[in-house]
Scaffold this active site. Structure first.
Site, PDB file in Angstrom:
ATOM      1  N   GLN A  41     110.396 -45.693 -95.663  1.00  0.00           N
ATOM      2  CA  GLN A  41     110.246 -45.031 -94.122  1.00  0.00           C
ATOM      3  C   GLN A  41     109.559 -45.872 -93.298  1.00  0.00           C
ATOM      4  O   GLN A  41     109.430 -46.053 -92.197  1.00  0.00           O
ATOM      5  CB  GLN A  41     109.597 -43.804 -94.573  1.00  0.00           C
ATOM      6  CG  GLN A  41     109.639 -42.719 -93.434  1.00  0.00           C
ATOM      7  CD  GLN A  41     111.073 -42.300 -93.103  1.00  0.00           C
ATOM      8  OE1 GLN A  41     111.930 -42.297 -93.978  1.00  0.00           O
ATOM      9  NE2 GLN A  41     111.397 -42.038 -91.907  1.00  0.00           N
ATOM     10  N   HIS A  71     110.777 -48.701 -90.855  1.00  0.00           N
ATOM     11  CA  HIS A  71     111.277 -48.316 -89.608  1.00  0.00           C
ATOM     12  C   HIS A  71     110.358 -49.071 -88.413  1.00  0.00           C
ATOM     13  O   HIS A  71     111.103 -49.566 -87.424  1.00  0.00           O
ATOM     14  CB  HIS A  71     111.396 -46.704 -89.361  1.00  0.00           C
ATOM     15  CG  HIS A  71     112.645 -46.242 -90.014  1.00  0.00           C
ATOM     16  ND1 HIS A  71     113.801 -46.296 -89.568  1.00  0.00           N
ATOM     17  CD2 HIS A  71     112.585 -45.463 -91.077  1.00  0.00           C
ATOM     18  CE1 HIS A  71     114.871 -45.609 -90.257  1.00  0.00           C
ATOM     19  NE2 HIS A  71     114.083 -45.186 -91.231  1.00  0.00           N
ATOM     20  N   GLU A  95     109.253 -34.592 -90.553  1.00  0.00           N
ATOM     21  CA  GLU A  95     110.631 -34.705 -90.061  1.00  0.00           C
ATOM     22  C   GLU A  95     111.759 -34.736 -91.379  1.00  0.00           C
ATOM     23  O   GLU A  95     112.689 -34.206 -91.616  1.00  0.00           O
ATOM     24  CB  GLU A  95     110.651 -36.148 -89.331  1.00  0.00           C
ATOM     25  CG  GLU A  95     112.299 -36.485 -89.106  1.00  0.00           C
ATOM     26  CD  GLU A  95     112.285 -38.091 -88.606  1.00  0.00           C
ATOM     27  OE1 GLU A  95     113.178 -38.418 -88.053  1.00  0.00           O
ATOM     28  OE2 GLU A  95     111.055 -38.619 -88.776  1.00  0.00           O
ATOM     29  N   HIS A  96     111.031 -35.482 -92.296  1.00  0.00           N
ATOM     30  CA  HIS A  96     111.858 -35.594 -93.613  1.00  0.00           C
ATOM     31  C   HIS A  96     110.875 -35.015 -94.557  1.00  0.00           C
ATOM     32  O   HIS A  96     109.525 -35.674 -94.620  1.00  0.00           O
ATOM     33  CB  HIS A  96     112.213 -36.988 -94.190  1.00  0.00           C
ATOM     34  CG  HIS A  96     113.048 -37.904 -92.819  1.00  0.00           C
ATOM     35  ND1 HIS A  96     112.458 -38.469 -92.060  1.00  0.00           N
ATOM     36  CD2 HIS A  96     114.409 -37.672 -92.715  1.00  0.00           C
ATOM     37  CE1 HIS A  96     113.495 -39.012 -91.298  1.00  0.00           C
ATOM     38  NE2 HIS A  96     114.510 -38.394 -91.797  1.00  0.00           N
TER      39      HIS A  96
END
Length: 442
Positions: free
Chosen positions: A271, A274, A340-341
């Protein structure tokens, strides 16, 4: 490399929890002031403004703002065959996942002779934005376009930043996926100016390949982007529909002592690659697991391709390891954070997943990492960020559908409701309402 937040032996309200948790800063208000002249410029000067802004922000002045069909064909033809197969699989999985979201119309008899029909009508035209900052995102083309196509949208336009290394056109892999999906209207336009173009439309320029109308306005704009894209969406909300004001990407992971620290470290690093502002948060009741994850994370961050970016993201104020007393407390923290996740690595994953109220998407169990959702799981990766999962959903077919009620009554059914309607309209001092019905039944 990553900070710790110890919440053990503390009783905190959801608001207090939220304030204690790591969060990426996203000053949309400040960015709104910056994008306002950009939006106005595009609205007034159309294609001329778009070319000037491309030169200013992207370092290239596109010869054609609308990508010619030949460039789409060339990009698709030069696509690696194995990568094409991966894209085809992603498209197929996403079509299956999104078809399952389609609502079914209903007809309800309210009284004999009086019915209400629930219809779901797709918007006519949408504008899809695909960012192109630190990387190209053909997967975002799939996520946005497939949902719109399954919903039944008639016209789809797509914009992505022009690139110096592509001669002022969009990244060739993005173009190839557009061609695979049958999207022919593609623009080499990035950032806030793309959102403005979709909202207001844009005239062309005399002496250019697009001298008259370059782009017609759309009904809905969707797609992720940076803070300036989010600010532009806020600026045009009401002129068009938008999906969300997306901020930096984020992952939260709930894990207990039985979780595999290497899996968790790998997912937090993935993650973090990104963006330097990406958030990676572990929530656990095990200090031993936290120690193990931190060690594995350091090792992985040191050897991954984008090591500097990963280290900056993991060391930023938006990332952290949160220590709690119990898995139940970890669930409370996750619901306050609204990630978000959200991954769940606990002994009772399915039971714990059902207790999650606030998350863009929930990834259940050790073999369901977020990257599956990014590409191939059949879910959508355009998800609410910054805690907005408390009230917002990820991109889905409903983002492109309108719920419309259709009402039909016979004369007899309407007459049967005259007296209660008269009483209600009299109470609100709107007698003409009752008179409108009376005119039909006398």
């Amino acid at each position: 490399m990553i900070r710790r937040i110890d919440l053990r032996a503390q009783i905190l309200s959801p608001r207090e929890l939220s304030e204690r948790l790591p969060r990426a800063a996203l000053d949309v208000e400040a960015a709104t002031a910056a994008v306002a002249p950009i939006v106005d410029d595009v609205r007034e000067r159309g294609g001329a403004a778009l070319r000037d802004l491309a030169e200013r922000f992207d370092g290239v002045r596109p010869e054609r703002l609308r990508v010619p069909a030949s460039a789409l064909e060339e990009a698709a033809g030069s696509l690696d065959s194995e990568l094409r197969e991966a894209f085809e699989l992603s498209i197929a999985h996403n079509r299956a996942g999104h078809r399952a979201q389609m609502p079914v119309g209903q007809e309800t008899r309210i009284v004999p002779g009086g019915v209400v029909r629930q219809r779901w009508i797709p918007v006519r035209r949408v504008g899809l934005y695909v960012p192109g900052g630190l990387a190209a995102y053909p997967s975002s083309v799939i996520m946005n376009a497939v949902a719109a196509q399954v919903a039944g949208v008639e016209a789809i336009a797509l914009a992505s930043p022009p690139r110096k290394d592509a001669g002022g056109l969009v990244h060739p892999t993005v173009l190839a996926v557009c061609r695979m999906l049958g999207i022919e209207e593609v623009y080499a336009v990035g950032g806030a100016q793309a959102v403005a173009m979709f909202a207001y439309g844009a005239a062309g320029e005399p002496g250019t390949p697009d001298p008259l109308r370059l782009c017609e306005p759309v009904d809905v704009v969707t797609g992720p982007g940076n803070v300036y894209v989010a600010a532009a969406k806020r600026a045009v909300r009401g002129v068009v529909g938008i999906d969300a004001e997306a901020g930096p990407t984020e992952i939260a992971i709930i894990a207990d002592a039985d979780a595999d620290p290497d899996y968790i470290a790998a997912d937090m690093v993935s993650q973090a690659e990104h963006d330097p502002a990406a958030a990676s948060v572990l929530i656990t009741d095990s200090t031993a697991l936290a120690d193990a994850v931190e060690g594995r994370m350091s090792e992985r961050a040191a050897r991954t391709k984008h090591s500097e970016r990963v280290r900056e993201a993991l060391g930023g104020p938006q990332s952290g390891i949160v220590i709690v007393d119990t898995v139940g407390a970890a669930i409370d923290v996750a619901n306050a954070y609204g990630p978000e996740h959200l991954e769940i690595h606990t002994r009772h994953v399915n039971r714990d997943a059902k207790r999650i109220r606030n998350a863009g998407a929930i990834f259940v169990g050790p073999y369901t990492p977020v990257p599956l959702g990014d590409y191939l799981a059949g879910s959508n990766h355009v998800l609410p960020t910054g805690g907005t999962a408390r009230f917002a959903s990820g991109l889905n077919v409903h983002s492109f559908l309108k719920a419309v009620q259709e009402i039909e009554y016979t004369k007899e059914a309407a007459a049967g409701l005259y007296e209660p309607l008269r009483r209600m309209s009299a109470d609100e001092d709107l007698p003409a309402h009752a008179e409108a019905l009376q005119a039909r039944i006398d």
